[in-house]
Scaffold this active site. Sequence first.
Site, PDB file in Angstrom:
ATOM      1  N   CYS A 136       0.827  -1.204   0.000  1.00  0.00           N
ATOM      2  CA  CYS A 136       0.000   0.000   0.000  1.00  0.00           C
ATOM      3  C   CYS A 136       0.864   1.257   0.000  1.00  0.00           C
ATOM      4  CB  CYS A 136      -0.923  -0.018   1.212  1.00  0.00           C
ATOM      5  SG  CYS A 136      -1.898   1.483   1.351  1.00  0.00           S
ATOM      6  N   CYS A 139      -0.496   4.130   2.117  1.00  0.00           N
ATOM      7  CA  CYS A 139      -0.324   3.984   3.574  1.00  0.00           C
ATOM      8  C   CYS A 139       1.135   4.222   3.968  1.00  0.00           C
ATOM      9  CB  CYS A 139      -0.679   2.580   4.041  1.00  0.00           C
ATOM     10  SG  CYS A 139      -2.137   1.876   3.290  1.00  0.00           S
ATOM     11  N   ASP A 140       2.072   3.702   3.173  1.00  0.00           N
ATOM     12  CA  ASP A 140       3.464   3.630   3.638  1.00  0.00           C
ATOM     13  C   ASP A 140       4.451   4.493   2.865  1.00  0.00           C
ATOM     14  OD1 ASP A 140       2.656   1.740   5.531  1.00  0.00           O
ATOM     15  OD2 ASP A 140       2.761   0.141   4.040  1.00  0.00           O
TER      16      ASP A 140
END
Length: 310
Positions: A136, A139-140
């Site tokens: 992701c 997200c990261d």
Amino acid sequence: MSEKINCLIIGSGPAGYTAAIYAARANMNPVLYQGIQPGGQLTTTTDVENFPGYPDGISGPDMMIELQKQAKRFGTDIRNGWITKVDFSNQLKLWVNDEHELDCKSVIISTGASAKYLGLESEKKYLDCGGGVSACAVCDGFFYKNQEVVIVGGGDSACEEAHYLSKLCSKVTMLVRRDEFRASKIMQERVKKTENIEILFNTSTVEVKGDGQVVTSILTKNNITEELKDIPATGFFVAIGHNPNTDIFKPFLNMDSTGYIINELGSTKTNVEGVFVSGDAADHTYRQAITAAGTGCMAALDAERYLAAL
Ligand code: NDP
């Protein structure tokens, strides 16, 4: 003691929330369990530009907040929790977190799909220890600001995530296993035009290398020349598709060989009476937010008719 539920909805993506909006407005008293990724896959995407009604686009997480609000407004009972066990042999029984037993009159499965990984031991090692493997980018990606990263995949997800990472990272190398993308032309063009994205076609991942704690490089192989190349990177992003989240239903529901639930043609009915399916759990073809929402609506209408006939 089991809890009696009229209409249980499992999953909180566009399919689950749309089913909830329709079910709540039809006085079906729906209870929705959000699962382990509240909001579903759209919470890991950037801009959604193709959902009708948002001419300027909307971020995936914002869209899910709006859908949740709308489902709540009509009285959906939205709960945290994960359905871990089911028994459809006689009645429709399900368990939340292995403990709380639900006795349902109707069930709408909207459990979606989860990211696939390559299956390399080294990939798992650095995924498990949080050392630089991710599925992701949204997200990261932030953790790799001004660093070099590698992303594997040639579909729309890989292109979208590569483009997102290119705005944060100093360099993004894309590994595409064939000599062409699977992604739509517009997404291909977007990555091809981005200066700090390098695309390596016919290339597979041999090993995610690191110092035992964090990723330091990716060993790749050219599938034609067999030439090995070590690409320095601190992050390794995997964007190679998804698996349907349907394992717990396997003993009871008809599925295809990859685990997508098979529904009756032109309806959301499964082979078990009172159990309906919507969204990516049954759809390996379209997999769009709008199609998931559409089948969520269908599932609620099918469940309403089923309950009325009981
Ligand atoms: P796809 O299945 O479309 O693409 C998967 C990609 O990963 C393919 O290039 C595939 O290669 C590659 N791949 C699969 N397994 C491996 C492996 N073991 N090693 C290396 N590469 C591998 O999945 P996506 O998640 O990209 O997209 C899913 C759906 O969602 C699609 O319908 C897509 O259009 C849609 N989507 C739309 C977006 C948008 O419109 N904004 C954004 C993201 C997704 P190969 O081609 O060789 O099989």
